[in-house]
Design a protein around this motif. Structure first.
Motif, mmCIF file in Angstrom:
data_model
loop_
_atom_site.group_PDB
_atom_site.id
_atom_site.type_symbol
_atom_site.label_atom_id
_atom_site.label_comp_id
_atom_site.label_asym_id
_atom_site.label_seq_id
_atom_site.Cartn_x
_atom_site.Cartn_y
_atom_site.Cartn_z
ATOM 1 N N ARG A 196 0.832 -1.201 0.000
ATOM 2 C CA ARG A 196 0.000 0.000 0.000
ATOM 3 C C ARG A 196 0.871 1.257 0.000
ATOM 4 N NH1 ARG A 196 -4.669 2.266 0.866
ATOM 5 N NH2 ARG A 196 -4.728 4.188 2.052
ATOM 6 N N ARG A 197 1.904 1.210 0.807
ATOM 7 C CA ARG A 197 2.711 2.404 0.982
ATOM 8 C C ARG A 197 3.603 2.700 -0.220
ATOM 9 N NH1 ARG A 197 5.732 3.639 6.613
ATOM 10 N NH2 ARG A 197 6.348 5.757 6.115
ATOM 11 N N ASN A 215 9.528 -1.134 6.646
ATOM 12 C CA ASN A 215 9.442 0.209 6.069
ATOM 13 C C ASN A 215 10.823 0.843 5.937
ATOM 14 O OD1 ASN A 215 6.840 1.250 5.303
ATOM 15 N ND2 ASN A 215 6.198 0.906 7.410
ATOM 16 N N ALA A 231 6.686 8.047 1.111
ATOM 17 C CA ALA A 231 6.733 6.911 2.024
ATOM 18 C C ALA A 231 6.924 7.347 3.470
ATOM 19 C CB ALA A 231 7.853 5.974 1.613
ATOM 20 N N PRO A 286 2.278 5.111 8.806
ATOM 21 C CA PRO A 286 1.477 4.006 8.264
ATOM 22 C C PRO A 286 0.045 4.065 8.794
ATOM 23 C CG PRO A 286 2.982 3.215 9.951
ATOM 24 C CD PRO A 286 3.311 4.656 9.734
#
Lengths: 408, 107
Positions: A25-26, A66, A91, A95
């Motif tokens: 998603r990110r 991440n 990014a 989150p």
């Protein structure tokens, strides 16, 4: 700390798809998501034995992954162009909180089961991205070379990126059509685990059946009103419930009528029956998986094979033939007919299917059994030989050989 | 994001009047909805010429670079946010022009 490896295995099982989904998603890129997730788990294997398992392993892994992904993009953007850097900047948003109903994993399933991918690719990609199986594991499960499987997954990820296959649950109007593809993938994964093909392997791959059930539960939690999702889950549970009774101590397949019914998993059966009853109560016309689940519910309701309600099973097969008039369904119906109307009637029905099923091991095994029951031993022996030649499952081979050798 | 939708046929310029009407209506909709970039039909592959000028001296060869029963008979270039939208449009395109189509993303 001796239970740390076990904890990591469990966290991997529970959190892999969640971490991959959050990163997809990110970063909008399956490749980055998968690599970063793998790196994060590798870091956990290094650190957790000394540091202990963190209180929220899922969050720890997502954060670590991440950072790995951002590091990778940073390295690439130095080498490459500026637009990667833009991706990296976006990014840095925090989150999204992971809710109870985590539809990111569902999105991941839908991206992996996209109709623009070949069915075998969908299965492989689902096992890798959602199930967290390694490429060698998937290659082993489907008996292809590791490099070939790796290439297939790499190509699929490249197509998803280049063609821009969206990372989302399909819209309401497209959902029914797309869910059926997902269910087909899960059923293939389950069946591969339940009757593993290829000699020299375990006859049952519980990791695959468990994974298919886990994913079906996930879809069921998100689409509780979908009858076929419930049907497939029930079908898998009722099949899985018999798993341990299905292989003997000597590694031979035990047919349904010979199984020790006391060894069936009562909890799985009860859950499966509950789902089947729930679907019946809706009064909505059942689809293929719901009918198959109902057939399995009838089988598992009988504490003794002699108590099996064969007329109900044949009636359910009649229903199934109407929506799926395939030769395999016709053959399975004939097996039930043999119990109701005798093996001669069933044999006549099965013989009519030769044209389409001559290459299918179960066709020959079914014929062999029916021929044995009507006393045509020579023909039965030939049919057992043919079935043995065509099956790839070690437990099934052992079973068929014994039945053949018992012929007078 | 742009997608190339090729129309696959075994004859060139083989559209019936009904098909042409359907294609025109579909093209109008593509334009109205902002998906339209360009579309065209192509002459028969027998009218093609392959040129190879890699050696400095252009070499002309009569005919298409690939001989096949089915070939590219026309195409749409469409604008779509993702493959799902492109596939939906291509499926409509296939229906309206009554031919098989192939979708490929631009690089």
């Amino acid at each position: 700390m001796s239970d740390v490896p076990e904890a990591i295995t469990q966290v991997h099982h529970e959190q892999w798809a969640r971490v991959v989904a959050a990163l997809t998603r990110r970063f909008g890129d399956l490749d980055i998501a998968e690599e970063a997730a793998a790196e994060a788990f590798a870091t956990a294997v290094e650190r957790w034995p000394a540091d202990g398992v963190p209180p929220n392993p899922g969050a720890w892994l997502t954060t670590t992954a991440n950072h790995k992904a951002i590091d990778r993009l940073r390295r690439e953007s130095k080498r490459d162009d500026k637009h990667k850097e833009a991706q990296m900047l976006s990014a840095d948003e925090p989150p999204e909180p992971l809710g109870v109903v985590d539809d990111q994993r569902l999105r991941l399933i839908f991206i992996c089961c996209h109709p623009a991918l070949a069915m075998e690719t969908r299965v492989a990609l689902t096992l890798r991205m959602v199930g967290g199986l390694t490429v060698p594991e998937i290659a082993r499960a489907f008996f292809v070379q590791e490099t070939a499987m790796g290439q297939r997954i790499t190509r699929a990820k490249a197509k998803i990126k280049a063609a821009r296959i969206p990372y989302r649950v399909p819209s309401a109007e497209d959902l029914p059509a797309r869910v059926s593809g997902v269910l087909a993938v899960l059923f293939l994964v389950f069946n591969e685990g339940y009757l593993t093909t290829g000699s020299g392997s375990d006859p049952v791959r519980q990791d695959l059946t468990a994974e298919a059930i886990r994913l079906a539960r996930l879809i069921r939690a998100l689409l509780p009103q979908d009858g076929e999702v419930a049907g497939l889950l029930a079908l898998m549970l009722l099949t899985e419930a018999r798993r341990t009774a299905r292989i003997s101590a000597t590694g031979e397949l035990v047919s349904l009528d010979e199984q020790d019914r006391g060894a069936w998993d009562a909890a799985l059966i009860s859950e499966g029956h509950q789902l089947v009853r729930e679907r019946l109560a809706t009064g909505v016309a059942p689809g293929r998986y719901q009918i198959l689940a109902a057939i399995n519910a009838v089988h598992t309701s009988a504490r003794d094979v002699r108590d099996t309600d064969w007329s109900q099973i044949v009636a359910l097969y009649d229903q199934l033939v109407r929506i799926d008039p395939s030769p395999i369904v016709a053959m399975n119906r004939a097996i039930a007919v043999a119990e109701l109307d005798g093996p001669e009637v069933a044999l006549a029905a099965v013989d009519r299917l030769e044209g389409s099923l001559a290459g299918y091991h179960a066709y020959h095994a079914t014929r062999a059994d029916l021929l044995r029951r009507v006393g045509r031993s020579e023909q039965s022996r030939a049919a057992y030989d043919k079935a043995i030649e065509l099956t790839g499952n070690t437990a099934e081979t052992a079973y068929l050989a014994r039945r053949r050798d018992q012929l007078g | 994001m742009q997608y190339f939708v090729s129309v696959i046929d075994d004859r060139s310029n083989s559209g019936t009047p009904d098909e042409m009407v359907a294609i025109d209506a579909f093209n109008d909709r593509l334009q109205a909805d902002g998906h339209w970039v360009f579309a065209a039909g192509l002459s028969d592959p027998s009218t093609a010429t392959v040129i190879d000028n890699r050696g400095g001296e252009p070499l002309f060869t009569d005919g298409p670079f690939l001989e096949s029963k089915e070939f590219l008979a026309g195409f749409w270039i469409i604008e779509a946010p993702d493959l799902d939208v492109a596939l939906k449009l291509a499926a409509e395109g296939s229906l309206h022009c009554n031919r098989k189509v192939e979708v490929r993303p631009f690089l």
